[in-house]
Write a protein that holds these residues in place. Structure first.
Motif, PDB file in Angstrom:
ATOM      1  N   HIS A   1     -10.803 -68.472 -22.651  1.00  0.00           N
ATOM      2  CA  HIS A   1      -9.941 -68.288 -21.341  1.00  0.00           C
ATOM      3  C   HIS A   1     -10.579 -69.048 -20.067  1.00  0.00           C
ATOM      4  CE1 HIS A   1      -7.748 -66.325 -18.120  1.00  0.00           C
ATOM      5  NE2 HIS A   1      -8.706 -66.159 -17.328  1.00  0.00           N
ATOM      6  N   ALA A   2     -11.764 -69.310 -20.005  1.00  0.00           N
ATOM      7  CA  ALA A   2     -12.524 -69.959 -18.897  1.00  0.00           C
ATOM      8  C   ALA A   2     -13.488 -70.686 -19.446  1.00  0.00           C
ATOM      9  CB  ALA A   2     -12.585 -68.937 -17.640  1.00  0.00           C
ATOM     10  N   LEU A   3     -13.669 -71.986 -18.939  1.00  0.00           N
ATOM     11  CA  LEU A   3     -14.977 -73.025 -19.057  1.00  0.00           C
ATOM     12  C   LEU A   3     -15.051 -73.549 -17.708  1.00  0.00           C
ATOM     13  CD1 LEU A   3     -16.690 -74.139 -20.916  1.00  0.00           C
ATOM     14  CD2 LEU A   3     -15.053 -75.928 -21.405  1.00  0.00           C
ATOM     15  N   ALA A   4     -16.519 -73.170 -17.427  1.00  0.00           N
ATOM     16  CA  ALA A   4     -16.877 -73.848 -16.121  1.00  0.00           C
ATOM     17  C   ALA A   4     -17.852 -75.062 -16.521  1.00  0.00           C
ATOM     18  CB  ALA A   4     -17.804 -72.764 -15.276  1.00  0.00           C
ATOM     19  N   ILE A   5     -17.212 -76.175 -16.180  1.00  0.00           N
ATOM     20  CA  ILE A   5     -17.837 -77.553 -16.561  1.00  0.00           C
ATOM     21  C   ILE A   5     -18.844 -78.180 -15.518  1.00  0.00           C
ATOM     22  CG2 ILE A   5     -17.487 -79.840 -17.397  1.00  0.00           C
ATOM     23  CD1 ILE A   5     -15.081 -78.770 -18.495  1.00  0.00           C
TER      24      ILE A   5
ATOM     25  N   ASP B   1      -7.981 -77.700 -28.311  1.00  0.00           N
ATOM     26  CA  ASP B   1      -7.149 -76.824 -27.879  1.00  0.00           C
ATOM     27  C   ASP B   1      -7.917 -75.587 -27.731  1.00  0.00           C
ATOM     28  OD1 ASP B   1      -7.971 -75.622 -30.458  1.00  0.00           O
ATOM     29  OD2 ASP B   1      -5.820 -75.111 -31.269  1.00  0.00           O
ATOM     30  N   LEU B   2      -9.193 -75.414 -27.702  1.00  0.00           N
ATOM     31  CA  LEU B   2     -10.131 -74.216 -27.469  1.00  0.00           C
ATOM     32  C   LEU B   2      -9.934 -73.956 -26.026  1.00  0.00           C
ATOM     33  CD1 LEU B   2     -13.152 -75.282 -29.450  1.00  0.00           C
ATOM     34  CD2 LEU B   2     -11.933 -73.216 -29.806  1.00  0.00           C
ATOM     35  N   PRO B   3     -10.190 -74.728 -25.090  1.00  0.00           N
ATOM     36  CA  PRO B   3      -9.857 -74.025 -23.777  1.00  0.00           C
ATOM     37  C   PRO B   3      -8.439 -73.879 -23.481  1.00  0.00           C
ATOM     38  CG  PRO B   3     -11.138 -76.197 -23.665  1.00  0.00           C
ATOM     39  CD  PRO B   3     -10.840 -76.030 -25.131  1.00  0.00           C
ATOM     40  N   GLY B   4      -8.068 -72.705 -23.141  1.00  0.00           N
ATOM     41  CA  GLY B   4      -6.739 -72.399 -23.006  1.00  0.00           C
ATOM     42  C   GLY B   4      -5.994 -71.573 -24.214  1.00  0.00           C
ATOM     43  N   GLN B   5      -6.566 -71.711 -25.321  1.00  0.00           N
ATOM     44  CA  GLN B   5      -6.091 -70.864 -26.385  1.00  0.00           C
ATOM     45  C   GLN B   5      -6.929 -69.923 -26.901  1.00  0.00           C
ATOM     46  OE1 GLN B   5      -3.411 -71.585 -28.179  1.00  0.00           O
ATOM     47  NE2 GLN B   5      -2.633 -73.056 -26.837  1.00  0.00           N
TER      48      GLN B   5
ATOM     49  N   MET C   1     -24.810 -61.153 -24.944  1.00  0.00           N
ATOM     50  CA  MET C   1     -24.501 -61.536 -26.463  1.00  0.00           C
ATOM     51  C   MET C   1     -25.648 -62.509 -26.837  1.00  0.00           C
ATOM     52  SD  MET C   1     -21.283 -63.372 -28.263  1.00  0.00           S
ATOM     53  CE  MET C   1     -20.620 -62.403 -29.274  1.00  0.00           C
ATOM     54  N   SER C   2     -26.489 -62.135 -27.710  1.00  0.00           N
ATOM     55  CA  SER C   2     -27.939 -62.906 -27.802  1.00  0.00           C
ATOM     56  C   SER C   2     -27.383 -63.993 -29.138  1.00  0.00           C
ATOM     57  CB  SER C   2     -28.713 -62.187 -28.386  1.00  0.00           C
ATOM     58  OG  SER C   2     -28.730 -61.313 -29.315  1.00  0.00           O
ATOM     59  N   GLU C   3     -26.598 -63.878 -29.961  1.00  0.00           N
ATOM     60  CA  GLU C   3     -26.179 -64.449 -31.090  1.00  0.00           C
ATOM     61  C   GLU C   3     -25.048 -65.167 -30.777  1.00  0.00           C
ATOM     62  OE1 GLU C   3     -25.061 -63.693 -35.706  1.00  0.00           O
ATOM     63  OE2 GLU C   3     -26.863 -62.332 -34.883  1.00  0.00           O
ATOM     64  N   LYS C   4     -25.127 -66.403 -31.392  1.00  0.00           N
ATOM     65  CA  LYS C   4     -23.652 -67.353 -30.864  1.00  0.00           C
ATOM     66  C   LYS C   4     -22.739 -66.857 -31.963  1.00  0.00           C
ATOM     67  CE  LYS C   4     -26.769 -71.123 -29.612  1.00  0.00           C
ATOM     68  NZ  LYS C   4     -27.053 -72.737 -29.888  1.00  0.00           N
ATOM     69  N   GLY C   5     -21.710 -66.868 -31.285  1.00  0.00           N
ATOM     70  CA  GLY C   5     -20.302 -66.529 -32.155  1.00  0.00           C
ATOM     71  C   GLY C   5     -19.754 -67.650 -32.686  1.00  0.00           C
ATOM     72  N   PRO C   6     -18.665 -67.636 -33.447  1.00  0.00           N
ATOM     73  CA  PRO C   6     -18.116 -68.800 -34.196  1.00  0.00           C
ATOM     74  C   PRO C   6     -17.398 -69.778 -33.276  1.00  0.00           C
ATOM     75  CG  PRO C   6     -16.776 -66.779 -34.528  1.00  0.00           C
ATOM     76  CD  PRO C   6     -18.086 -66.265 -33.891  1.00  0.00           C
ATOM     77  N   VAL C   7     -16.907 -69.362 -32.053  1.00  0.00           N
ATOM     78  CA  VAL C   7     -16.182 -70.195 -31.091  1.00  0.00           C
ATOM     79  C   VAL C   7     -17.218 -70.861 -30.355  1.00  0.00           C
ATOM     80  CG1 VAL C   7     -14.831 -70.177 -28.925  1.00  0.00           C
ATOM     81  CG2 VAL C   7     -14.237 -68.529 -30.537  1.00  0.00           C
ATOM     82  N   GLN C   8     -18.438 -70.324 -30.038  1.00  0.00           N
ATOM     83  CA  GLN C   8     -19.515 -70.982 -29.415  1.00  0.00           C
ATOM     84  C   GLN C   8     -19.871 -72.007 -30.214  1.00  0.00           C
ATOM     85  OE1 GLN C   8     -22.594 -68.665 -27.654  1.00  0.00           O
ATOM     86  NE2 GLN C   8     -23.664 -70.620 -26.977  1.00  0.00           N
ATOM     87  N   ARG C   9     -20.223 -71.869 -31.592  1.00  0.00           N
ATOM     88  CA  ARG C   9     -20.767 -72.752 -32.587  1.00  0.00           C
ATOM     89  C   ARG C   9     -19.697 -73.930 -32.685  1.00  0.00           C
ATOM     90  NH1 ARG C   9     -21.995 -67.986 -35.321  1.00  0.00           N
ATOM     91  NH2 ARG C   9     -20.373 -68.358 -36.646  1.00  0.00           N
ATOM     92  N   GLU C  10     -18.340 -73.586 -32.859  1.00  0.00           N
ATOM     93  CA  GLU C  10     -17.546 -74.623 -32.879  1.00  0.00           C
ATOM     94  C   GLU C  10     -17.481 -75.677 -31.853  1.00  0.00           C
ATOM     95  OE1 GLU C  10     -12.771 -75.429 -33.640  1.00  0.00           O
ATOM     96  OE2 GLU C  10     -13.546 -73.258 -33.762  1.00  0.00           O
ATOM     97  N   MET C  11     -17.606 -74.908 -30.637  1.00  0.00           N
ATOM     98  CA  MET C  11     -17.589 -75.854 -29.403  1.00  0.00           C
ATOM     99  C   MET C  11     -18.766 -76.784 -29.228  1.00  0.00           C
ATOM    100  SD  MET C  11     -16.607 -72.830 -26.550  1.00  0.00           S
ATOM    101  CE  MET C  11     -16.235 -74.035 -25.043  1.00  0.00           C
TER     102      MET C  11
END
Length: 92
Positions: free
Chosen positions: A81-85, A74-78, A1-11
């Motif tokens: 699904h997975a966020l490596a930090i 609430d983004l992680p878990g809602q 996915m080359s274009e950022k989606g709404p979830v990524q932009r929100e994060m």
């Protein structure tokens, strides 16, 4: 996915607000997990974050990850699904 989606932009917006002057890279890894557990078909279910921020100095790894998760609400878990930090203080 080359274009950022709404979830990524929100994060990214939440991270920028919570960690002023931080350097971070948020990568969408969802394509690597297509068809696996947690893949909701949105194309925005799995992310990796590398963040460097002066405010992490003196904090242990768990405290840093909690700060990141708190900033993302609430983004992680809602919706994510997975966020490596990987959270670092400058010079680490």
């Amino acid at each position: 996915m080359s274009e950022k989606g709404p979830v990524q932009r929100e994060m990214e917006g939440l991270l920028s607000a919570a960690f002023p002057d931080a350097d971070f890279t948020l990568s969408n890894d969802s394509a690597q997990h297509h068809g696996h557990a947690g893949d909701d078909g949105s194309g925005e279910s799995h992310f990796s974050l590398t963040i460097e921020w002066a405010g992490f100095a003196g904090q242990n790894r768990v405290a840093r990850q909690r700060m990141v998760n708190r900033a993302l609400g609430d983004l992680p878990g809602q919706r994510v699904h997975a966020l490596a930090i990987k959270a670092l203080a400058p010079g680490e």
